[in-house]
Write an enzyme that holds these catalytic residues in place. Structure first.
Site, short mmCIF file in Angstrom:
data_model
loop_
_atom_site.label_atom_id
_atom_site.label_comp_id
_atom_site.label_asym_id
_atom_site.label_seq_id
_atom_site.Cartn_x
_atom_site.Cartn_y
_atom_site.Cartn_z
CG MET A 191 -41.11 -96.17 -51.89
SD MET A 191 -42.57 -96.39 -50.86
CE MET A 191 -43.70 -97.09 -52.05
CB THR A 234 -43.21 -80.18 -57.39
OG1 THR A 234 -44.56 -80.60 -57.18
CG2 THR A 234 -42.90 -80.20 -58.88
N GLY A 241 -41.74 -83.10 -52.65
CA GLY A 241 -40.74 -83.72 -51.80
C GLY A 241 -40.46 -85.13 -52.26
NE ARG A 242 -35.15 -86.39 -52.70
CZ ARG A 242 -33.98 -85.85 -52.40
NH1 ARG A 242 -33.56 -85.85 -51.15
NH2 ARG A 242 -33.23 -85.31 -53.35
CG ASP A 273 -52.80 -83.50 -60.00
OD1 ASP A 273 -52.85 -83.45 -61.25
OD2 ASP A 273 -51.74 -83.62 -59.38
#
Length: 403
Positions: free
Chosen positions: A80, A84, A86-87, A199
């Protein structure tokens, strides 16, 4: 009549196969495409075959194939997104029989440590949630082959992805109102728990559903082209990505927030706390109204000059208190070193082409009928002590008395 699109908006990447139906539409059986093999154990019990062990790639990302298992419980369906950290993988949860999103963190110490902090924050948020936090729900977490894996509810695309799909046509102001209210509710909830997200950005705000309707006729201000545009069928959103979240009473890093949404006190090295989130919210609302990031820059002095161009001069007391790292942006301790300190003529032109905030937003919103400008000025006050809090912003007439 508007035509309802049956297929949802894609997430971070274009998929090469048909998207499975959503878990909340039906209670499907296990997806058929790329079903993993079954093998029989010594006692004749069928079990799902584990993927062969592979080395991670050079960046420490988990290497996988579609249809494989992430532990026997989760079947990998698609990727998806990637960052930075991961996935994020779309998976089928065999136990609950629903689609989930699993954040698979890189197998490096600093990312693993950050992931465990995120797990603590997510559990803290969930423990105190009574259903109104507007924050993504953690379902589970586990350590698999040296990768911290965090299991979340499956949500739709981010607001940024939706803007991008619409060729950056802005959202209608009524929809911005709904998004803004929910975002401020989530920020207020976190601040009540003494947490600072740090963030906030459109990429970290996800629609609860992927379903949308398609409408004709969106004309960009900067272009003569007219595009059809999509609008989400539901305005429900949730806040994600708590990997940078900090408790107010802990030691704070000097730099936080993604560049475009970074508050002036962070750039000037004055320290930061809850108000830095509200500055980010102000930047986000402008972007949702206009379709473009408010401050499109990658350099600190240019960023500060853009702020002054849009919002007026920085307060003298903030300039005087700038730390050593920011002194190079100040001329004789009294004003920004601009345009003298600009890195290029292109940088000077980029600042000059910006409008005042009111003029910028008025091109997209009828400000005679909306109090959004007043709200934005309250969120984008330079002095963090004068900036609206999340609770104060929720009581603003923009949310209380929509026209």
């Amino acid at each position: 009549m508007v035509a309802v699109e049956l297929e949802g908006v894609m997430m971070a990447e274009q998929r090469t196969r048909k998207r499975p139906r959503l878990a909340w539409d039906v209670a499907p059986s296990e997806p058929e495409a790329s079903r993993p093999q079954l093998v029989v154990g010594n006692e004749g019990m069928a079990r799902h075959m584990s993927p062969p062990r592979r080395d991670d790639d050079r960046e420490g990302h988990y290497v996988f194939n579609y249809g494989e298992n992430l532990t026997p419980r989760y079947k990998i369906l698609s990727k998806m997104g990637e960052g930075t950290f991961g996935r994020v993988l779309e998976c089928w949860d065999r136990q609950t029989r629903e689609y989930v999103a699993i954040k698979v963190v890189r197998s490096m110490r600093k990312y693993r440590d950050a992931a465990m902090i995120e797990v603590d924050v997510l559990q803290h948020i969930a423990k105190n949630d009574r259903g109104g936090s507007r924050c993504v729900q953690i379902r589970n977490w586990f350590d698999y082959r040296n990768h911290i894996c965090i299991v979340f509810e499956k949500l739709g695309p981010s607001l940024f992805d939706f803007l991008k799909r619409n060729k950056y046509c802005p959202f209608p102001v009524d929809l911005v109102r709904e998004f803004g209210r929910q975002l401020l509710e989530s920020v207020a909830y976190m601040h009540d728990l003494h947490l600072i997200h740090t963030d906030l950005k459109p990429e970290n705000i996800l629609l609860a559903s992927s379903e949308y309707v398609k409408l004709p006729g969106c004309k960009r201000i900067s272009s003569d082209e007219t595009h059809s545009r999509c609008l989400p069928k539901s305005s429900a959103i949730k806040l994600i990505d708590f990997g940078s979240t900090a408790f107010d009473n802990q030691i704070h890093s000097s730099i936080v927030s993604t560049r475009h949404y970074r508050a002036p006190e962070v750039i000037l090295g004055l320290g930061w706390t809850y108000p830095c989130d509200l500055w980010s919210v102000g930047c986000i609302l402008v972007e949702l109204c206009s379709g473009e990031a408010l401050f499109q820059t990658h350099e600190n002095l240019e960023h500060l000059a853009m702020m002054e161009r849009v919002l007026g001069p920085l307060p003298d007391h903030m300039i005087r208190r700038a730390n050593r790292g920011a002194e190079k942006y100040i001329k004789r301790g009294s004003r920004l070193n601009w345009p003298e300190g600009a890195v290029s003529r292109e940088s000077i032109r980029a600042v000059k082409k910006l409008d005042r905030l009111k003029d910028m937003v008025s091109r997209h919103v009828d400000c005679t009928r909306s109090s959004i400008i007043d709200l934005l000025y309250g969120l984008l006050r330079f002095d963090p002590s004068e900036r609206l809090t999340a609770r104060q912003a929720l009581n603003h007439p923009f949310f209380k008395n929509p026209t």
